[in-house]
Design an enzyme around this catalytic site. Structure first.
Site, PDB file in Angstrom:
ATOM      1  N   GLY A 102      -1.225   4.143   1.332  1.00  0.00           N
ATOM      2  CA  GLY A 102      -2.535   3.537   1.126  1.00  0.00           C
ATOM      3  C   GLY A 102      -2.921   2.623   2.266  1.00  0.00           C
ATOM      4  O   GLY A 102      -4.090   2.345   2.501  1.00  0.00           O
ATOM      5  N   LYS A 122       1.245  -0.235   9.723  1.00  0.00           N
ATOM      6  CA  LYS A 122       0.980  -0.736   8.378  1.00  0.00           C
ATOM      7  C   LYS A 122      -0.159  -1.737   8.474  1.00  0.00           C
ATOM      8  O   LYS A 122      -0.038  -2.738   9.190  1.00  0.00           O
ATOM      9  CB  LYS A 122       2.234  -1.379   7.793  1.00  0.00           C
ATOM     10  CG  LYS A 122       2.110  -1.725   6.321  1.00  0.00           C
ATOM     11  CD  LYS A 122       3.468  -1.964   5.696  1.00  0.00           C
ATOM     12  CE  LYS A 122       3.342  -2.408   4.255  1.00  0.00           C
ATOM     13  NZ  LYS A 122       4.664  -2.666   3.660  1.00  0.00           N
ATOM     14  N   GLY A 135      -6.555  -1.046   2.604  1.00  0.00           N
ATOM     15  CA  GLY A 135      -5.700  -0.451   3.631  1.00  0.00           C
ATOM     16  C   GLY A 135      -5.266  -1.438   4.703  1.00  0.00           C
ATOM     17  O   GLY A 135      -4.681  -1.051   5.709  1.00  0.00           O
ATOM     18  N   ARG A 192       5.964   0.205  12.286  1.00  0.00           N
ATOM     19  CA  ARG A 192       7.310   0.430  11.742  1.00  0.00           C
ATOM     20  C   ARG A 192       7.892   1.708  12.324  1.00  0.00           C
ATOM     21  O   ARG A 192       7.154   2.675  12.581  1.00  0.00           O
ATOM     22  CB  ARG A 192       7.254   0.601  10.224  1.00  0.00           C
ATOM     23  CG  ARG A 192       6.566  -0.503   9.497  1.00  0.00           C
ATOM     24  CD  ARG A 192       6.925  -0.499   8.034  1.00  0.00           C
ATOM     25  NE  ARG A 192       6.334   0.597   7.269  1.00  0.00           N
ATOM     26  CZ  ARG A 192       6.337   0.635   5.940  1.00  0.00           C
ATOM     27  NH1 ARG A 192       6.922  -0.321   5.249  1.00  0.00           N
ATOM     28  NH2 ARG A 192       5.779   1.641   5.290  1.00  0.00           N
ATOM     29  N   ASP A 269       8.718   4.832  -5.298  1.00  0.00           N
ATOM     30  CA  ASP A 269       7.959   5.040  -4.054  1.00  0.00           C
ATOM     31  C   ASP A 269       8.461   4.106  -2.952  1.00  0.00           C
ATOM     32  O   ASP A 269       8.048   4.243  -1.804  1.00  0.00           O
ATOM     33  CB  ASP A 269       6.457   4.813  -4.292  1.00  0.00           C
ATOM     34  CG  ASP A 269       6.164   3.479  -4.966  1.00  0.00           C
ATOM     35  OD1 ASP A 269       6.708   3.234  -6.046  1.00  0.00           O
ATOM     36  OD2 ASP A 269       5.408   2.678  -4.404  1.00  0.00           O
ATOM     37  N   ASN A 270       9.336   3.162  -3.314  1.00  0.00           N
ATOM     38  CA  ASN A 270       9.904   2.266  -2.308  1.00  0.00           C
ATOM     39  C   ASN A 270      11.376   2.577  -2.057  1.00  0.00           C
ATOM     40  O   ASN A 270      12.125   1.728  -1.582  1.00  0.00           O
ATOM     41  CB  ASN A 270       9.744   0.806  -2.756  1.00  0.00           C
ATOM     42  CG  ASN A 270       8.297   0.353  -2.709  1.00  0.00           C
ATOM     43  OD1 ASN A 270       7.468   0.943  -2.012  1.00  0.00           O
ATOM     44  ND2 ASN A 270       7.972  -0.689  -3.456  1.00  0.00           N
ATOM     45  N   ASP A 279       9.882  -1.012   2.835  1.00  0.00           N
ATOM     46  CA  ASP A 279       8.782  -1.719   2.167  1.00  0.00           C
ATOM     47  C   ASP A 279       9.173  -3.127   1.740  1.00  0.00           C
ATOM     48  O   ASP A 279       9.515  -3.377   0.576  1.00  0.00           O
ATOM     49  CB  ASP A 279       8.260  -0.921   0.964  1.00  0.00           C
ATOM     50  CG  ASP A 279       7.267   0.140   1.408  1.00  0.00           C
ATOM     51  OD1 ASP A 279       7.119   0.347   2.620  1.00  0.00           O
ATOM     52  OD2 ASP A 279       6.644   0.776   0.538  1.00  0.00           O
TER      53      ASP A 279
HETATM   54  P1  AMP Z   1       3.652  -1.366  -2.626  1.00  0.00           P
HETATM   55  O1  AMP Z   1       3.742  -2.123  -3.899  1.00  0.00           O
HETATM   56  O2  AMP Z   1       3.284  -2.238  -1.431  1.00  0.00           O
HETATM   57  O3  AMP Z   1       4.842  -0.523  -2.364  1.00  0.00           O
HETATM   58  O4  AMP Z   1       2.395  -0.399  -2.762  1.00  0.00           O
HETATM   59  C1  AMP Z   1       2.223   0.542  -3.788  1.00  0.00           C
HETATM   60  C2  AMP Z   1       1.099   1.468  -3.433  1.00  0.00           C
HETATM   61  O5  AMP Z   1      -0.113   0.731  -3.231  1.00  0.00           O
HETATM   62  C3  AMP Z   1       1.322   2.267  -2.159  1.00  0.00           C
HETATM   63  O6  AMP Z   1       0.753   3.523  -2.337  1.00  0.00           O
HETATM   64  C4  AMP Z   1       0.560   1.464  -1.148  1.00  0.00           C
HETATM   65  O7  AMP Z   1       0.182   2.234  -0.036  1.00  0.00           O
HETATM   66  C5  AMP Z   1      -0.632   0.969  -1.944  1.00  0.00           C
HETATM   67  N1  AMP Z   1      -1.205  -0.262  -1.400  1.00  0.00           N
HETATM   68  C6  AMP Z   1      -0.690  -1.504  -1.461  1.00  0.00           C
HETATM   69  N2  AMP Z   1      -1.488  -2.389  -0.849  1.00  0.00           N
HETATM   70  C7  AMP Z   1      -2.553  -1.715  -0.378  1.00  0.00           C
HETATM   71  C8  AMP Z   1      -3.734  -2.052   0.345  1.00  0.00           C
HETATM   72  N3  AMP Z   1      -3.997  -3.289   0.732  1.00  0.00           N
HETATM   73  N4  AMP Z   1      -4.595  -1.054   0.640  1.00  0.00           N
HETATM   74  C9  AMP Z   1      -4.361   0.202   0.256  1.00  0.00           C
HETATM   75  N5  AMP Z   1      -3.279   0.599  -0.427  1.00  0.00           N
HETATM   76  C10 AMP Z   1      -2.374  -0.345  -0.747  1.00  0.00           C
HETATM   77 MG    MG Z   2       5.530   0.690  -1.107  1.00  0.00          MG
END
Ligand code: AMP
Ligand code: MG
Length: 521
Positions: A102, A122, A135, A192, A269-270, A279
């Site tokens: 994302g 990122k 994003g 990264r 997903d992490n 992550d």
């Molecule tokens: P995370 O908890 O950071 O591992 O994120 C979980 C999901 O949310 C992943 O698909 C990330 O890419 C998405 N995500 C987190 N923060 C953002 C953001 N600011 N913009 C877009 N997608 C995000």
């Molecule tokens: Mg993540």
């Protein structure tokens, strides 16, 4: 400046047929092509010199306009086509459907000296996987990820790396505590690097959509490029692959437990398919030893991702991966055997790892029990884990029957109010420890040297990252630089940095960004 660009991932899997950069469900594809957003005035704050050298690049290269443009997403390398990966995941125990990159955009793969580096920005703008989010990433969370990736690497723990941190010159709106008080923060982008950023969730998304064709393509690709020594065929090949992922995951969690690292968001997903730490969000290092501690405020209720639960969660995540790979293996008992093996191996290796931290022989049950009992004792009083393990290395065989409590006393947060009963427990434990080391053939110096290779002297405590962030917000990067240098040699004595070998200061106990962290980044 040499580039040796490849695109193994995008060649192996089908691309999303839609090119428009709009949030959507992406089916039948492994990724979507996407162009990073142009930052208004990118500025390089720091780069990882040794990692750049591993890529074949000099410090001058890293300070060039071209690299600034490339690593900030301002310009695209003409031989590359950036993309965001499609993956799903189980978050906090529940299937969350499609997630995906994302706010990560993969630039290209670069090969140098036989090492493959996948480059990923990122915070370079939205992708089809951004859902309602922007994003982007803020300086605060980017510094945390930048420093931690490198700290974990220099602790000799497998991890994704961070090559650079760049401020974008743009502002980003964030609600740090999710309490309805959003504020503007400085935007930043880190670049990264990893051989691959594939996660358990990349497999899960295909399995959840019954897309067996792409599931097989992805698994074959992963094995061919990252597990090439697996030479079995058909279902056995996929089972062997699962076995290895399971072993690497176990190794990783053992390392995390050894140094007191808590990831904070071990959603599937992490979880890297290569067994890398990946992550870095609301992570933390255990300071006062507490197996129930989680740095993540979002997880404060269930404490699913607490320090002492990381092996259980890893196993739970492996069950999800087993389910995802099932269509390629179709052998429940064989998959269950691997999962059972994770458990039994953990039961064996965890106490052995703890015994090794004390310089003890991991074969003798007495030694392992002593090491396990220590974890109970550490939890009884607020005791700093990192400091304790460094100090106990000063114990010597001749100290038997002397007052050695003073060696470890700087590790306690509330020594003044410690009861005599607790002190006595400690004295008893130390007496038994001294008997163990006296009976060992290793010299005091040999044992101390071994222990100091397992027990870091310097870790990235959250208050340290907080100080680096506070200064960087005011464009003072001295703390960031200092911590970066310090954390390159976490196991070494570094007398010039002794000020960082201290317990968490009292002001950090309840401070946002030190004791409380959210996923807001
Ligand atoms: P995370 O908890 O950071 O591992 O994120 C979980 C999901 O949310 C992943 O698909 C990330 O890419 C998405 N995500 C987190 N923060 C953002 C953001 N600011 N913009 C877009 N997608 C995000
Ligand atoms: Mg993540």
């Amino acid at each position: 400046m040499q580039f040796n660009l490849h695109n193994s991932f995008t060649s192996a899997l089908p691309a999303d047929s839609i090119q428009e950069n709009k949030s959507r469900q992406v089916e039948g594809a492994g990724y979507s092509y996407v162009i990073p957003r142009k930052p208004s005035s990118p500025k390089m704050l720091h780069f990882a010199d040794e990692l750049a050298a591993d890529c074949g690049w000099t410090s001058e290269d890293m300070q060039s306009e071209w690299i600034l443009h490339l690593l900030s997403g301002s310009e695209i390398h003409p031989e590359s086509q950036p993309y965001a990966m499609c993956y799903g995941g189980h978050q906090f125990g529940h299937w969350a459907g499609q997630l995906g990159d994302g706010r990560a955009i993969n630039l290209f793969e670069h090969i140098h000296n036989g090492h493959r580096f996948s480059f990923q920005l990122k915070g370079a703008g939205p992708t089809p996987y951004s859902r309602n989010a922007d994003g982007l990433a803020v300086l605060r969370s980017s510094i945390r990820e930048y420093l931690c990736s490198e700290a974990i690497h220099y602790l000799s723990i497998p991890t994704t790396r961070a090559l650079s941190i760049i401020t974008t010159g743009d502002e980003v709106l964030r609600d740090v505590l999710y309490d309805g008080h959003p504020a503007m923060e400085k935007g930043a982008i880190i670049c990264r690097l990893a051989p691959s950023f594939i996660r358990f969730g990349n497999f899960e998304i295909f399995a959840s959509r019954k897309d067996i064709k792409n599931l097989k393509l992805l698994t074959d690709y992963t094995i061919q490029y990252f597990y090439p020594h697996i030479t079995s065929n058909e279902a056995t090949k996929y089972l062997d692959f699962f076995k290895e992922v399971s072993q690497r995951t176990l190794d990783l969690i053992l390392d995390w437990q050894r140094v007191g690292f808590v990831h904070g968001v071990m959603n599937t997903d992490n979880m890297s398919i290569l067994g890398l730490s990946i992550d870095y969000g609301p992570y933390g290092w255990v300071e006062d030893y507490d197996p129930n501690w989680t740095p993540n405020t979002t997880d404060a209720q269930g404490k699913r991702y607490r320090y002492g639960n990381q092996a259980n969660v890893a196993l739970w995540n492996l069950v999800q991966l087993a389910n995802a790979l099932y269509p390629l293996i179709e052998n429940v008992p064989a998959l269950e055997e691997v999962l059972k093996n994770f458990h039994t191996t953990w039961e064996m290796r965890y106490p052995a790892m703890l015994a090794n931290k004390l310089g003890l022989n991991a074969i003798e049950t007495d030694h392992k029990n002593l090491a396990l009992e220590l974890t109970n004792l550490l939890a009884e009083e607020e005791t700093d884990m990192t400091i304790f393990y460094r100090l106990i290395a000063h114990a010597e065989k001749t100290m038997i029957n002397t007052d050695v409590f003073q060696i470890i006393s700087p590790a306690f947060y509330n020594l003044e109010v410690m009861t005599d009963e607790i002190k006595l427990k400690w004295q008893n434990w130390i007496d038994r420890y001294l008997i163990c080391i006296k009976g060992d053939t290793k010299s005091d110096l040999e044992r101390k040297t071994e222990m100091n290779k397992l027990n870091p002297k310097y870790v990235l405590r959250n208050y340290m990252a907080h100080l680096a962030i506070d200064a960087a917000e005011k464009e003072d990067y001295r703390v960031l630089n200092e911590l970066y240098n310090l954390l390159k040699k976490p196991y070494d004595e570094q007398p010039e940095y002794e000020k960082w070998f201290v317990k968490r200061p009292e002001w950090a106990r309840t401070k946002i960004g030190c004791s409380m962290l959210s996923c807001s980044s």
